[in-house]
Enzyme design. Structure first.
Site, PDB file in Angstrom:
ATOM      1  N   ARG A   8       0.812  -1.223   0.000  1.00 23.86           N
ATOM      2  CA  ARG A   8       0.000   0.000   0.000  1.00 23.86           C
ATOM      3  C   ARG A   8       0.845   1.274   0.000  1.00 23.86           C
ATOM      4  O   ARG A   8       0.339   2.358  -0.246  1.00 23.86           O
ATOM      5  CB  ARG A   8      -0.957  -0.015   1.207  1.00 23.86           C
ATOM      6  CG  ARG A   8      -2.054  -1.046   1.077  1.00 23.86           C
ATOM      7  CD  ARG A   8      -2.786  -1.277   2.395  1.00 23.86           C
ATOM      8  NE  ARG A   8      -2.069  -2.227   3.259  1.00 23.86           N
ATOM      9  CZ  ARG A   8      -2.517  -2.644   4.452  1.00 23.86           C
ATOM     10  NH1 ARG A   8      -3.664  -2.178   4.931  1.00 23.86           N
ATOM     11  NH2 ARG A   8      -1.826  -3.502   5.161  1.00 23.86           N
ATOM     12  N   THR A  71       1.204 -12.598   9.657  1.00 30.83           N
ATOM     13  CA  THR A  71       1.825 -12.175  10.920  1.00 30.83           C
ATOM     14  C   THR A  71       1.998 -13.338  11.900  1.00 30.83           C
ATOM     15  O   THR A  71       2.923 -13.313  12.718  1.00 30.83           O
ATOM     16  CB  THR A  71       0.998 -11.053  11.583  1.00 30.83           C
ATOM     17  OG1 THR A  71      -0.379 -11.458  11.633  1.00 30.83           O
ATOM     18  CG2 THR A  71       1.091  -9.760  10.802  1.00 30.83           C
TER      19      THR A  71
HETATM   20  C1  UD1 Z   1      -2.280  -6.032  11.567  1.00 35.82           C
HETATM   21  C2  UD1 Z   1      -3.235  -6.927  12.378  1.00 35.82           C
HETATM   22  C3  UD1 Z   1      -4.483  -6.113  12.707  1.00 35.82           C
HETATM   23  C4  UD1 Z   1      -4.100  -4.870  13.472  1.00 35.82           C
HETATM   24  C5  UD1 Z   1      -3.055  -4.048  12.711  1.00 35.82           C
HETATM   25  C6  UD1 Z   1      -2.521  -2.946  13.595  1.00 35.82           C
HETATM   26  C7  UD1 Z   1      -2.879  -9.209  11.612  1.00 35.82           C
HETATM   27  C8  UD1 Z   1      -3.416 -10.334  10.822  1.00 35.82           C
HETATM   28  N1  UD1 Z   1      -3.577  -8.089  11.595  1.00 35.82           N
HETATM   29  O1  UD1 Z   1      -2.953  -5.709  10.348  1.00 35.82           O
HETATM   30  O2  UD1 Z   1      -5.369  -6.895  13.488  1.00 35.82           O
HETATM   31  O3  UD1 Z   1      -5.264  -4.084  13.727  1.00 35.82           O
HETATM   32  O4  UD1 Z   1      -1.933  -4.857  12.330  1.00 35.82           O
HETATM   33  O5  UD1 Z   1      -1.678  -2.080  12.904  1.00 35.82           O
HETATM   34  O6  UD1 Z   1      -1.869  -9.352  12.256  1.00 35.82           O
HETATM   35  N2  UD1 Z   1       4.522  -8.861   8.536  1.00 35.82           N
HETATM   36  C9  UD1 Z   1       5.516  -9.799   8.474  1.00 35.82           C
HETATM   37  N3  UD1 Z   1       5.288 -10.951   7.774  1.00 35.82           N
HETATM   38  C10 UD1 Z   1       4.103 -11.209   7.172  1.00 35.82           C
HETATM   39  C11 UD1 Z   1       3.092 -10.237   7.249  1.00 35.82           C
HETATM   40  C12 UD1 Z   1       3.324  -9.084   7.943  1.00 35.82           C
HETATM   41  O7  UD1 Z   1       6.604  -9.611   9.016  1.00 35.82           O
HETATM   42  O8  UD1 Z   1       3.990 -12.288   6.576  1.00 35.82           O
HETATM   43  C13 UD1 Z   1       4.769  -7.594   9.280  1.00 35.82           C
HETATM   44  C14 UD1 Z   1       4.641  -6.363   8.419  1.00 35.82           C
HETATM   45  O9  UD1 Z   1       5.898  -6.008   7.863  1.00 35.82           O
HETATM   46  C15 UD1 Z   1       4.117  -5.324   9.400  1.00 35.82           C
HETATM   47  C16 UD1 Z   1       3.377  -6.131  10.436  1.00 35.82           C
HETATM   48  O10 UD1 Z   1       3.802  -7.458  10.297  1.00 35.82           O
HETATM   49  O11 UD1 Z   1       5.171  -4.612  10.026  1.00 35.82           O
HETATM   50  C17 UD1 Z   1       1.864  -6.029  10.266  1.00 35.82           C
HETATM   51  O12 UD1 Z   1       1.501  -6.472   8.975  1.00 35.82           O
HETATM   52  P1  UD1 Z   1       0.432  -5.706   8.101  1.00 35.82           P
HETATM   53  O13 UD1 Z   1       0.263  -6.421   6.825  1.00 35.82           O
HETATM   54  O14 UD1 Z   1       0.721  -4.265   8.049  1.00 35.82           O
HETATM   55  O15 UD1 Z   1      -0.891  -5.967   8.991  1.00 35.82           O
HETATM   56  P2  UD1 Z   1      -2.200  -5.090   9.048  1.00 35.82           P
HETATM   57  O16 UD1 Z   1      -3.029  -5.381   7.876  1.00 35.82           O
HETATM   58  O17 UD1 Z   1      -1.861  -3.682   9.299  1.00 35.82           O
HETATM   59 CA    CA Z   2      -0.031  -2.544   9.347  1.00 35.11          CA
END
Ligand code: UD1
Ligand code: CA
Length: 450
Positions: A8, A71
């Protein structure tokens, strides 16, 4: 956790390396973890993480998540990488929430009680994009539902998951093992751990936080700007509390690691970038930018001046519209006036270059006076050469000093000179065309036939 794609952001740079207040997003998160005394830190990164590693250094365990599957998978990956270092309690923090404070993490630790897992939640007027906290009719916690999995009804819930978690390590490992990817994104959601811990007979607590700025996530450029605004505001508030006057705090940009001494006054539009230290009693006028520089006490910096990688000693004065480039060193009480540029040069104590001058690769003794329009010709097209000007020397206006060249102590150079040979101590060097005067020339015969 810093292995997500960050699609995004629409950027070539990994999301967590975008900077806010002079530091990569994930750097702020790491600072908070350190601030709460984390014994070991694992950073979950994607396979391609050279830039991340170059930027952030080697103070962590790098846990490579290949491929990023959500995550929940990221947290498991981090936990595995920590191994024995994980200890009894594990904090899991989204790498894209740069405003998180050590004090918030500490409050969460303090509030844990006997719980096996603590989830940080917050009420948002606009919960769009966040995981919603779903409770049963009795108010008991049920689960977290991500935006893309929400029903119309669930979408209206204002209590959201902040992306900050605390787990008892054993329970964490068990819960993460049990996650499944049956959701709209086909990922392993860390948020599902809430339900799983409950199902395993563990105890889950919510820690409801009242500061939404503290836990704002950055997914878009607009959210990056919002997070930076928060960090900048906090920084300005901290400086004001320590005795700095900021005339219009909403207009200054001060990176988190910048130091400013008491009784310094900052005018609107000032930018103080990472690696900068300013002493006390200074005045920094509008639209000045200072990066990676050290400014001692009672220095005056007039409007529109740019200072990078430079050192300015006490009671010196710069600008307006001066430019200090790398390795400029302005001595105590020295003056760098309007439209003066300095690079790799030392202006000794009390020396003055008041107007329209270029000083490159120059050593200028104390008390010397550099006249308006003086240029050190330091570059011959191939190499750079030095100019040395002795203590108390006087360089007349519009002088070109063709380096390498030396003007001695107390020596004078006549205005308009092009100096190509050394001028010894206490002597005068003049190198310009002689003036010719033709008296009565205005009344000459203008007919054209001489
Ligand atoms: C996530 C939460 C959501 C919360 C929000 C708060 C989950 C499924 N959702 O959503 O409930 O309200 O954060 O900001 O957790 N990342 C990894 N590996 C992955 C995926 C993500 O390291 O496979 C890291 C990303 O780099 C990021 C963080 O985890 O720093 C959160 O991931 P992101 O995709 O931004 O989650 P949100 O959709 O924001
Ligand atoms: Ca996020």
């Amino acid at each position: 956790m810093a292995a997500g794609d960050g699609t995004r952001m629409k950027s070539g740079l990994p999301k967590v390396l975008h900077r806010a207040a002079g530091k990569p997003l994930v750097g702020h998160v790491v600072d908070a973890a350190r601030g709460v005394g984390a014994a070991a830190i694992a950073l979950v990164v994607p396979v391609e993480h050279t830039t991340l590693r170059e930027t952030l250094g080697e103070d962590f365990v790098y846990a490579v998540q290949d491929p990023p599957r959500g995550t929940g998978d990221a947290a498991a990956c981090g936990l595995r990488a920590l191994g024995d270092k994980a200890g009894e309690l594990v904090l899991v923090v989204n790498g894209d929430g740069p405003c998180i404070r050590a004090s918030t993490l500490q409050n969460m630790l303090d509030a844990r009680g006997e719980a096996d897992a603590v989830f940080l939640t917050v009420n948002r007027e606009d919960p769009t994009g966040y995981g919603r906290i779903v409770r049963g009719a009795d108010g008991a916690l049920q689960r977290i539902v991500e935006e893309s999995d929400c029903s119309e009804e669930q979408r209206k819930i204002s209590e959201v998951n902040a992306g900050v978690y605390l787990f008892e390590a054993g329970m964490m490992a068990k819960a993460l093992d049990a996650l499944t990817p049956d959701n709209a994104q086909g990922e392993l959601y860390l948020t599902d751990a809430l339900e799983v811990v409950n199902g395993l007979g563990g105890r889950v607590a919510l820690y409801r936080h009242d500061d939404i700025e503290d836990v704002q996530g950055v997914n878009t450029r607009a959210e990056l700007a919002a997070a930076e605004t928060t960090l900048q505001r906090r920084k300005a508030e901290a400086l004001m509390a320590s005795g700095v006057t900021i005339r219009n705090p909403g207009t200054v940009l001060i990176d988190v690691d910048v130091e400013v001494g008491p009784d310094t006054i900052l005018y609107p539009g000032v930018s103080l970038e990472a690696g900068t230290r300013i002493g006390s009693g200074c005045v920094v006028y509008p639209n000045v930018r200072i990066a990676r520089s050290e400014i001692h006490d009672e220095v005056t910096i007039l409007d529109g001046t740019v200072v990078e990688d430079a050192l300015v000693e006490s009671r010196a004065s710069l600008g307006p519209y001066a430019r200090l480039r790398p390795l400029a060193h302005v001595g105590e009480g020295a003056k760098v006036g309007n439209f003066v540029e300095m690079k790799k040069s030392h202006l000794g104590p009390g020396a003055k270059a008041s107007h329209l001058t270029y000083l490159g690769d120059a050593e200028i003794g104390s008390g010397a006076n550099i006249g308006a329009g003086t240029i050190t010709c330091n570059y011959d097209g191939t190499n750079k050469h030095r100019t040395v000007i002795g203590e108390g020397a006087f360089i007349g206006s519009n002088t070109a000093l063709v380096a390498p060249v030396r003007v001695g102590k107390g020596a004078y150079v006549g205005a308009g000179s092009t100096i190509t040979k050394d001028v010894p101590d206490e002597s005068l060097g003049v190198a310009r065309g002689r003036q010719m005067v033709k008296e009565g020339w205005a009344a000459r015969d203008k007919s054209g036939d001489e």
